[in-house]
Design an enzyme around this catalytic site. Sequence first.
Site, mmCIF file in Angstrom:
data_model
loop_
_atom_site.group_PDB
_atom_site.id
_atom_site.type_symbol
_atom_site.label_atom_id
_atom_site.label_comp_id
_atom_site.label_asym_id
_atom_site.label_seq_id
_atom_site.Cartn_x
_atom_site.Cartn_y
_atom_site.Cartn_z
ATOM 1 N N ASP A 126 -4.979 33.864 1.360
ATOM 2 C CA ASP A 126 -5.336 34.821 0.304
ATOM 3 C C ASP A 126 -4.347 34.690 -0.855
ATOM 4 O OD1 ASP A 126 -6.907 37.584 -0.261
ATOM 5 O OD2 ASP A 126 -4.819 37.779 -0.894
ATOM 6 N N HIS A 174 -11.290 43.111 -9.192
ATOM 7 C CA HIS A 174 -10.553 44.358 -8.967
ATOM 8 C C HIS A 174 -11.260 45.561 -9.616
ATOM 9 C CE1 HIS A 174 -6.823 42.207 -7.720
ATOM 10 N NE2 HIS A 174 -7.230 41.312 -8.588
ATOM 11 N N LYS A 213 -8.593 35.779 -6.877
ATOM 12 C CA LYS A 213 -9.057 37.017 -7.507
ATOM 13 C C LYS A 213 -9.022 36.890 -9.023
ATOM 14 C CE LYS A 213 -6.807 39.303 -3.644
ATOM 15 N NZ LYS A 213 -5.727 38.368 -3.351
ATOM 16 N N TYR A 224 -0.805 36.076 -8.920
ATOM 17 C CA TYR A 224 0.376 35.755 -8.090
ATOM 18 C C TYR A 224 1.135 34.553 -8.670
ATOM 19 C CZ TYR A 224 -2.089 38.474 -4.453
ATOM 20 O OH TYR A 224 -2.765 39.430 -3.745
#
Length: 297
Positions: A50, A117, A84, A55
């Site tokens: 993930d 999100h 994401k 990140y």
Amino acid sequence: MDLKHQCVKLNDGHFIPVLGLGTYAPEEVPKSEAEEATKLAIDAGFRHIDSAYVYQNEEEVGRAIRSKIAGGIVKREDIFFTSKLWATFLRPELVRPALEKSLKKLQLDYVDLYIIHFPVALKALEKCKDAGLVKSIGVSNFNRRQLEMILNKPGLKYKPVCNQVECHPYLNQSKLLDFCKSKDIVLVAYSALGSSRNKKWVDQSSPVLLDDPVLGALAKKHKRTPALIALRYQLQRGVVALAKSYNEKRIKENMQVFEFQLTSEDMRLLDGLNRNVRYITAEFGIGHPNYPFSEEY
């Protein structure tokens, strides 16, 4: 299927491994550690990785995956990779370029799961799925009302396969879990071991989950670690758990989650720990009409 690679079937027919490696680390941690941890995790048996654009470690994580493919340890289809879409790319015309940017960094042809999100940009994501750039589409941090909003959208082509939320014995999300199950949406738990003391996101006065005496007692009883008890708890509830670690010993240890079972009495004790402690409150979003945590679930 090998016990280590137990999977849950998603509502679009794909399968997600129930234990995943979380790769987020605070900015001060060198990005090379994400690469090392991903390699260690694949060697240990992890098949679900993930990550996220935000990140800033997709290049390193992608490199680790590709090196294990090149080395014949795994094939691309053995790895379930999640990325994401970050908040700055929510305009429909920015979605595909953002995904393509991630794929370029990863040097992969597709991601298995792409998560948004916020409840926007869904149409653009559906087009990415049609184009084969992503296998499955999911959401993160959605409460029940926001999920219903998406599920009731006229012309919805693909239902989200999962909702990735903070979930652990101190915040067990049982109502949201029941709702997701009723809609055939898998709950994926981040911060499944409570949360690391990340000063940027986490209130430093919050209780440390893994120090909980109930977890400690169950760990003793089963001759495991408190972390393994917390992960096993999720798996037995039908939740996919992300375990974040860059530590070789703990990465290997987390794989033991498939080697034991909690009794229904153990599960009852763990259910009793719920106290609605949320480590990640995303305070920057408070007051926004789509802030997800101001409702019960």
